[in-house]
Design a protein around this motif. Structure first.
Motif, short mmCIF file in Angstrom:
data_model
loop_
_atom_site.label_atom_id
_atom_site.label_comp_id
_atom_site.label_asym_id
_atom_site.label_seq_id
_atom_site.Cartn_x
_atom_site.Cartn_y
_atom_site.Cartn_z
N TRP A 1 35.83 40.86 43.22
CA TRP A 1 36.21 41.76 44.32
C TRP A 1 37.51 41.28 44.94
N GLY A 2 38.17 42.17 45.66
CA GLY A 2 39.39 41.77 46.38
C GLY A 2 40.48 42.79 46.20
N ASP A 3 41.42 42.78 47.14
CA ASP A 3 42.51 43.76 47.15
C ASP A 3 43.49 43.53 46.01
N PHE B 1 41.96 34.61 37.90
CA PHE B 1 40.67 33.95 37.69
C PHE B 1 40.13 34.29 36.29
N ALA B 2 40.15 35.56 35.93
CA ALA B 2 39.62 35.97 34.62
C ALA B 2 40.35 35.25 33.49
N ILE C 1 32.27 37.40 43.34
CA ILE C 1 33.33 36.53 43.83
C ILE C 1 34.33 37.43 44.57
N VAL C 2 34.50 37.15 45.86
CA VAL C 2 35.43 37.93 46.67
C VAL C 2 36.70 37.11 46.85
N PHE C 3 37.81 37.65 46.33
CA PHE C 3 39.11 36.98 46.46
C PHE C 3 39.82 37.56 47.69
N SER C 4 40.42 36.68 48.45
CA SER C 4 41.13 37.15 49.64
C SER C 4 42.50 36.50 49.72
N THR D 1 35.11 33.55 47.74
CA THR D 1 33.76 33.37 48.27
C THR D 1 32.77 33.83 47.22
N LEU D 2 31.86 32.93 46.84
CA LEU D 2 30.88 33.22 45.79
C LEU D 2 29.51 33.51 46.41
#
Ligand SMILES: Nc1ncnc2c1ncn2[C@@H]1O[C@H](COP(=O)(O)OP(=O)(O)OP(=O)(O)O)[C@@H](O)[C@H]1O
Ligand SMILES: [Mg+2]
Length: 158
Positions: A40-42, A50-51, A129-132, A142-143
């Motif tokens: 997730w993330g903008d 990350f991938a 996983i939220v990327f900010s 945040t996992l």
């Protein structure tokens, strides 16, 4: 969640690409066929970075482009098949069939950018996983694990 299984969510600062790579390298051996890792993330938050690092950790040496236009890129890895999806351009859940979303999840691990576009087709048992990226340029992840992920992440320390 049973008592004793690490506290979630887990929060990590990602000040540079090597930190993103360290997180991905620590997670990669915990993943197995049938796993959905939702990124997730903008725009520009660091999902593809990350991938790419996750795939490198599983022995992928070929180019790992963003699947923005292809929508999915499949890889044969040391950990079995991994499909890297970017659902940004998906407009209807039915399009997921055309790109083999469920089939990829049956076969191996899926990494999914813009997972919200999958709607109800996104599996409940997954690692979120939220990327900010905040206004001062600080990046973080945040996992939150569902299903058996909290147990797998017990003691996780990248
Ligand atoms: N931890 C990090 N530290 C520094 N730069 C980073 C980090 N993570 C990603 N970047 C850089 O930020 C830019 C955007 O990253 P990335 O392409 O991974 O974003 P994204 O979340 O996949 O975006 P999109 O939604 O467009 O697919 C890239 O130039 C990438 O190298
Ligand atoms: Mg991306």
């Amino acid at each position: 969640m049973p008592a004793g299984f690490g506290t979630l969510p887990l929060h990590f600062a990602l000040p540079d690409l090597p930190r993103t790579a360290a997180l991905a390298t620590a997670l990669a051996p915990l993943a197995r066929a049938g796993d959905c890792i939702a990124l997730w993330g903008d725009l520009g938050a660091g999902k593809t970075a990350f991938a790419r690092a996750f795939l490198r950790a599983l022995g992928v040496v070929e180019d790992v482009p963003s699947p923005t236009f292809a929508l999915v890129q499949p890889y044969d890895t040391d950990g079995g098949p991994v499909a890297h999806f970017d659902l940004y351009r998906i407009e209807a859940e039915a399009e997921l069939d055309e790109i083999g979303f469920d089939a990829a999840l049956d076969d191996g691990i899926i990494l999914v950018e813009w997972p919200g576009r999958a709607g109800r087709r996104l599996p409940d048992d997954r690692l979120d996983i939220v990327f900010s990226l905040d206004s001062s340029g600080q990046r973080a992840a945040t996992l939150t694990g569902h299903g058996d992920w909290p147990a797998r992440l017990d003691g996780f320390a990248p």
